[in-house]
Motif scaffolding. Structure first.
Motif, PDB file in Angstrom:
ATOM      1  N   TYR A  92      21.615   1.051  11.342  1.00 25.61           N
ATOM      2  CA  TYR A  92      21.649   2.062  12.394  1.00 25.61           C
ATOM      3  C   TYR A  92      20.237   2.423  12.832  1.00 25.61           C
ATOM      4  CZ  TYR A  92      22.708   6.581  14.606  1.00 25.61           C
ATOM      5  OH  TYR A  92      22.823   7.624  15.477  1.00 25.61           O
ATOM      6  N   ASN A  93      20.079   2.636  14.153  1.00 26.07           N
ATOM      7  CA  ASN A  93      18.803   3.056  14.720  1.00 26.07           C
ATOM      8  C   ASN A  93      19.122   4.007  15.866  1.00 26.07           C
ATOM      9  OD1 ASN A  93      16.470   3.268  16.295  1.00 26.07           O
ATOM     10  ND2 ASN A  93      15.768   1.255  15.673  1.00 26.07           N
ATOM     11  N   SER A  94      18.475   5.174  15.883  1.00 31.61           N
ATOM     12  CA  SER A  94      18.766   6.153  16.924  1.00 31.61           C
ATOM     13  C   SER A  94      17.500   6.890  17.337  1.00 31.61           C
ATOM     14  CB  SER A  94      19.790   7.162  16.406  1.00 31.61           C
ATOM     15  OG  SER A  94      20.062   8.133  17.397  1.00 31.61           O
ATOM     16  N   SER A 124      21.432   4.890  20.610  1.00 36.63           N
ATOM     17  CA  SER A 124      21.790   4.456  19.262  1.00 36.63           C
ATOM     18  C   SER A 124      22.179   2.996  19.257  1.00 36.63           C
ATOM     19  CB  SER A 124      22.970   5.272  18.724  1.00 36.63           C
ATOM     20  OG  SER A 124      22.634   6.616  18.652  1.00 36.63           O
ATOM     21  N   TYR A 126      24.043   0.285  16.497  1.00 34.93           N
ATOM     22  CA  TYR A 126      24.710  -0.010  15.237  1.00 34.93           C
ATOM     23  C   TYR A 126      24.681  -1.521  15.043  1.00 34.93           C
ATOM     24  CZ  TYR A 126      26.668   4.667  15.782  1.00 34.93           C
ATOM     25  OH  TYR A 126      26.835   6.018  15.952  1.00 34.93           O
ATOM     26  N   ASN A 132      25.332  -6.290  17.659  1.00 31.94           N
ATOM     27  CA  ASN A 132      24.878  -4.914  17.826  1.00 31.94           C
ATOM     28  C   ASN A 132      25.745  -4.167  18.838  1.00 31.94           C
ATOM     29  OD1 ASN A 132      22.801  -5.424  16.062  1.00 31.94           O
ATOM     30  ND2 ASN A 132      21.296  -5.777  17.671  1.00 31.94           N
TER      31      ASN A 132
END
Length: 182
Positions: A92-94, A124, A126, A132
C-alpha cells in the motif's frame, strides 16, 4: 531503486529537522529587538502537528501546520494545511494533501469545543498479485470535538459526522487529538 533512495533522503531530512528545530528555537536571543506588529498579529497563534513513524517495511509521515485567530478568550477561528504519506512495502502507498477550517469555543477555561471542516485529496495504490489498484478522490470530513485544555495544550477527541466506512480514507469516525498553539 530511486524510490528507496528518495525515502532514505526524506527520512534523514526529517530527522535533521526534528533535531535541529529545538536547537534553533532554544538558541534564539531573547534580547533581540522585537518586530513591530499590529493588533491583528498579537491575536494569532501558530501550531499544528508533525508525526513520523517508520521501520523496514512501513513509513508514515504527517505534516500539518495551522494558525488560529483569537477573537476573544472564548472564540477562535483558524485554518491548517495537511500532507501525509503512508507506505507499506509491497502492499500500500498513499499520499494525502489538503486543508481545513476550524472553529474553537472555550465555554470555560478548561474545556474546548471544536468544529472542523476538512477537505483532503487522496492518492492510493494497492499492490496485489493481480496488479496495482489506484484510487484518487477527494474526502470531506466534518468533525465535532471536545477536549480538556491547559494553557496552550488541548487533549481530546473528535468524531467525523460525514464518515462512510466504504468511502472514507480513515479507519474510524472517532479520532483522538492533541492540539498545541503558541
Amino acid at each position: 531503486m530511486k524510490k528507496n533512495v528518495f525515502y532514505k533522503i526524506l527520512k534523514r531530512s526529517i530527522a535533521l529537522v526534528l533535531i535541529g528545530l529545538p536547537i534553533l528555537v532554544l538558541g534564539q536571543n531573547s534580547k533581540a529587538p522585537k518586530l513591530k506588529t499590529g493588533a491583528f498579529w498579537e491575536q494569532v497563534q501558530f501550531g499544528g502537528g508533525l508525526s513520523f513513524n517508520a521501520n523496514h517495511d512501513y513509513t508514515d509521515i504527517t505534516i500539518a501546520p495551522s494558525a488560529i485567530y483569537n477573537f476573544n478568550s472564548i472564540f477562535a477561528l483558524g485554518t491548517s494545511l495537511q500532507y501525509s504519506h503512508l507506505d507499506q512495502r509491497n502492499f500500500y502507498n498513499s499520499n494525502l494533501f489538503g486543508g481545513s477550517l476550524i472553529a474553537l469555543v472555550n465555554p470555560i477555561e478548561e474545556i474546548q469545543l471544536s468544529i472542523e471542516l476538512e477537505e483532503v485529496h487522496v492518492n492510493s495504490t494497492y499492490t496485489s498479485n493481480y496488479g496495482n489498484l489506484t484510487k484518487s478522490f477527494w474526502n470531506t470530513g466534518l468533525y465535532f470535538g471536545a477536549g480538556y485544555r491547559e494553557d496552550n495544550l488541548t487533549i481530546g477527541a473528535r468524531i467525523n459526522v460525514l464518515y462512510d466506512k466504504n468511502k472514507d480514507v480513515y479507519g474510524s469516525a472517532f479520532m483522538p487529538f492533541v492540539r498545541v498553539y503558541f
